[in-house]
Design a protein around this motif. Sequence first.
Motif, PDB file in Angstrom:
ATOM      1  N   LEU B 212       0.703  -1.113  -0.110  1.00 25.76           N
ATOM      2  CA  LEU B 212       0.345   0.430  -0.464  1.00 25.76           C
ATOM      3  C   LEU B 212       1.048   1.285   0.033  1.00 25.76           C
ATOM      4  O   LEU B 212       1.040   2.270  -0.633  1.00 25.76           O
ATOM      5  CB  LEU B 212      -1.004   0.228   1.263  1.00 25.76           C
ATOM      6  CG  LEU B 212      -2.462  -0.690   1.221  1.00 25.76           C
ATOM      7  CD1 LEU B 212      -3.000  -0.915   2.568  1.00 25.76           C
ATOM      8  CD2 LEU B 212      -2.625  -0.538   0.103  1.00 25.76           C
ATOM      9  N   GLN B 213       1.910   1.106   0.228  1.00 25.90           N
ATOM     10  CA  GLN B 213       2.558   2.518   0.300  1.00 25.90           C
ATOM     11  C   GLN B 213       3.914   2.398  -0.527  1.00 25.90           C
ATOM     12  O   GLN B 213       4.444   3.174   0.185  1.00 25.90           O
ATOM     13  CB  GLN B 213       3.132   2.132   1.787  1.00 25.90           C
ATOM     14  CG  GLN B 213       2.068   2.440   3.159  1.00 25.90           C
ATOM     15  CD  GLN B 213       2.287   1.931   4.814  1.00 25.90           C
ATOM     16  OE1 GLN B 213       3.711   1.947   4.433  1.00 25.90           O
ATOM     17  NE2 GLN B 213       1.821   2.209   5.626  1.00 25.90           N
ATOM     18  N   VAL B 214       3.964   1.658  -1.645  1.00 25.45           N
ATOM     19  CA  VAL B 214       4.931   1.437  -2.134  1.00 25.45           C
ATOM     20  C   VAL B 214       5.408   3.404  -2.904  1.00 25.45           C
ATOM     21  O   VAL B 214       4.247   4.675  -3.160  1.00 25.45           O
ATOM     22  CB  VAL B 214       4.952   1.260  -3.444  1.00 25.45           C
ATOM     23  CG1 VAL B 214       3.255   0.734  -4.340  1.00 25.45           C
ATOM     24  CG2 VAL B 214       5.999   1.054  -4.168  1.00 25.45           C
ATOM     25  N   PHE B 215       6.537   3.875  -2.689  1.00 24.83           N
ATOM     26  CA  PHE B 215       6.556   4.466  -3.098  1.00 24.83           C
ATOM     27  C   PHE B 215       8.518   4.535  -3.429  1.00 24.83           C
ATOM     28  O   PHE B 215       8.444   5.307  -5.518  1.00 24.83           O
ATOM     29  CB  PHE B 215       6.306   5.917  -1.633  1.00 24.83           C
ATOM     30  CG  PHE B 215       7.491   6.911  -2.081  1.00 24.83           C
ATOM     31  CD1 PHE B 215       6.707   8.129  -2.381  1.00 24.83           C
ATOM     32  CD2 PHE B 215       8.189   7.737  -1.771  1.00 24.83           C
ATOM     33  CE1 PHE B 215       7.053   9.522  -2.457  1.00 24.83           C
ATOM     34  CE2 PHE B 215       9.043   9.002  -2.460  1.00 24.83           C
ATOM     35  CZ  PHE B 215       7.777   9.660  -2.562  1.00 24.83           C
ATOM     36  N   ASN B 216       9.396   4.374  -3.673  1.00 26.31           N
ATOM     37  CA  ASN B 216      10.637   4.233  -3.991  1.00 26.31           C
ATOM     38  C   ASN B 216      10.773   4.279  -4.825  1.00 26.31           C
ATOM     39  O   ASN B 216      11.248   4.566  -5.787  1.00 26.31           O
ATOM     40  CB  ASN B 216      11.747   3.796  -2.733  1.00 26.31           C
ATOM     41  CG  ASN B 216      11.601   4.203  -1.206  1.00 26.31           C
ATOM     42  OD1 ASN B 216      10.310   5.227  -0.742  1.00 26.31           O
ATOM     43  ND2 ASN B 216      12.142   3.450  -0.310  1.00 26.31           N
ATOM     44  N   GLU B 217      10.499   2.627  -5.258  1.00 24.28           N
ATOM     45  CA  GLU B 217      11.080   2.504  -6.270  1.00 24.28           C
ATOM     46  C   GLU B 217      10.318   2.285  -7.615  1.00 24.28           C
ATOM     47  O   GLU B 217      11.212   3.197  -8.218  1.00 24.28           O
ATOM     48  CB  GLU B 217      10.342   0.399  -6.497  1.00 24.28           C
ATOM     49  CG  GLU B 217      11.377  -0.286  -4.703  1.00 24.28           C
ATOM     50  CD  GLU B 217      10.676  -0.228  -4.296  1.00 24.28           C
ATOM     51  OE1 GLU B 217       9.925   0.598  -3.929  1.00 24.28           O
ATOM     52  OE2 GLU B 217      11.515  -0.717  -3.256  1.00 24.28           O
ATOM     53  N   LEU B 235       0.775   7.393  -2.289  1.00 25.56           N
ATOM     54  CA  LEU B 235       1.947   8.079  -2.096  1.00 25.56           C
ATOM     55  C   LEU B 235       2.558   8.900  -2.400  1.00 25.56           C
ATOM     56  O   LEU B 235       2.758  10.582  -2.844  1.00 25.56           O
ATOM     57  CB  LEU B 235       2.396   7.094  -1.178  1.00 25.56           C
ATOM     58  CG  LEU B 235       2.375   6.328   0.347  1.00 25.56           C
ATOM     59  CD1 LEU B 235       4.007   5.950   1.074  1.00 25.56           C
ATOM     60  CD2 LEU B 235       1.487   7.143   0.569  1.00 25.56           C
ATOM     61  N   MET B 236       2.474   8.463  -4.174  1.00 25.04           N
ATOM     62  CA  MET B 236       3.439   9.295  -4.173  1.00 25.04           C
ATOM     63  C   MET B 236       2.302  10.697  -5.183  1.00 25.04           C
ATOM     64  O   MET B 236       2.638  11.367  -5.128  1.00 25.04           O
ATOM     65  CB  MET B 236       4.010   8.604  -6.101  1.00 25.04           C
ATOM     66  CG  MET B 236       4.978   7.858  -5.959  1.00 25.04           C
ATOM     67  SD  MET B 236       5.825   6.518  -7.113  1.00 25.04           S
ATOM     68  CE  MET B 236       6.159   8.174  -8.077  1.00 25.04           C
ATOM     69  N   LYS B 237       1.322  10.381  -4.892  1.00 25.34           N
ATOM     70  CA  LYS B 237       0.436  11.283  -4.808  1.00 25.34           C
ATOM     71  C   LYS B 237       0.153  12.571  -4.011  1.00 25.34           C
ATOM     72  O   LYS B 237       0.152  13.279  -4.600  1.00 25.34           O
ATOM     73  CB  LYS B 237      -1.295  11.245  -5.028  1.00 25.34           C
ATOM     74  CG  LYS B 237      -2.491  11.703  -5.375  1.00 25.34           C
ATOM     75  CD  LYS B 237      -2.497  12.379  -6.511  1.00 25.34           C
ATOM     76  CE  LYS B 237      -3.697  13.076  -6.842  1.00 25.34           C
ATOM     77  NZ  LYS B 237      -4.370  14.340  -6.859  1.00 25.34           N
TER      78      LYS B 237
END
Lengths: 301, 283
Positions: B212-217, B235-237
């Motif tokens: 749910l929190q994928v951001f870095n990759e 999260l990027m949003k």
Amino acid sequence: MSSTAVREAAPAAGTAPGTAQGPPPRRRIALVPTVALLLGAVYTLLPVAWVVIASTKSGSELFSTFTFLPGSGFVDNVKDLDAYRDGVYWTWMGNSALYAGLGALLSTVVSALSGYALATYRFRGRETMFNVLLAGVLMPPIILAIPQYLLLAKADLTDSYLSVLLPQILSPYGVYLARIYAAAAVPTDVVEAGRMDGAGEWRIFTRVALPMMVPGMVTVFLFQFVAVWNNFLLPYIMLSDDERFPITLGLYTLLEQGANTPALYTLVITGAFLAVIPLVALFLVIQRFWSLDLLSGAVKS
Amino acid sequence: MFALFFALPIGYAVWLSLHKVHVSGLGLGSGAREEVWAGLENYTDTLTDSEMVGGALRVLGYGCVVVPVMLGLALLFALMLDSDKVRFTPFTRLAIFLPYAIPGVVAALLWGFLYLPDVSPFSYVLEKLGLPQPDLLDGGPLYLALSNIAVWGGTGFNMIVIYTALQAIPVEVYEAARLDGATPLQIALRIKIPMVAPSLVLTFFFSIIATLQVFNEPTTLRPLTNSVSTTWSPLMKVYQDAFGNGDIYRAAAEATIIALVTLVLSFGFLRAANRRTKQEAAR
């Protein structure tokens, strides 16, 4: 790659050669699982091997020669990296070491204290506290990071070392692990006995409980160290001056610039290679000290 | 400490999420911009925002690949490591666990280069064989490319958690089963997997939250491709709204929704898992 490994191994794993028929069971090498595990290892080591080799290539070799053929530019690449913006790369490495080292140390101390308190003392709101903690473990970092950023901005602390360090000191997961470990490792009888002998609570903690908790706390420290070292989001939000960047953020900005200038690719690759070395080395040295039971202990409770 | 870095930020985030900036006149001068009560406006906006919904769907698709593959592999490797006829276990265990030590950003960076046609060994081989080279950084393959990074990074950790639980099962259990004529496959399916069920639950649970929190990759892959938008994942949003568009109120509402979804999912899941464990204990 991984998917082929599964497809081949999955049906075969149980029906490994020579396991089903004939008593008595003979000791043989189970070939299929061994090969599957080796394939898994190849899969995980592949990018690491690639970066090791790619870092030896000069800019032109990178695009012209076969990827897994070593090149001749390693020394030059390191020199280029060292020269890039007066060695800002080493500053990033140093920053990461500082954030991770100090952050993990402080956070371990806080975790040990609060974990011990939660495990030993019965006080009002203890369960609530613990549930809130659990919710903290699950909280997406960004929901904390935005208001933390705004609060720190009000205190004029953003874009400073403290802005990255402070929010990471209290780690709900660290406290959670410490509580479980303290509950398992420090018998209540011992604490009671200490009280009977007239020792103060602080003395009992430092002299009696803490030594018992050391193995678990080493795990918490390493856990935090890796977590802080790998953290990207928090410094990404907090920092704008690249003199204070940790290595993850530094490499990211390097890649961002490098995307338009393939000449920077070799820098990014060499930088990534050098950044992997300390953690992998640390990992190899410490993996024997990890008390992984702690992790599965967390599962059982 | 707790209050300062957890309770206060969460409270502040919720407070922010219920407000918005009201711009009067041209928005110049002090007093022209003021915070006003917005009620649930930010929330309704978020829930009907096509970018947000798109991001959620993308992450859902990504999670449907990552979680089963990663946990399936982790369980399989753990069972194999636990088998006593397998060789090279110390080496393979360490090798498969190794990516845990590598930051997600660096992992994405490494894989990013491996995907990049100019430098990729896969493209090189395919080219020499005269086969078409799929663009791994676009369209459908992009999902697989991103999923692969997560699987690569997470399998080892989950494997170790499951493996540690397997090691804790007393040997007598296996001996008894073997005397009853159980095959290794039966032992694995009927004894080992049920006994490590709590670890499986935990790893499942952590994987969902991480997904749910994928951001870095995806953020790291952005410089290498045009196919990852700034709002690829929820999260990027949030990040984009807070720091790119400067609308912290909106971002706070989005972050609160993500947190709520996470909490509801995880507590609901934990309760369900607990109930099952109790039922089994009662039998």
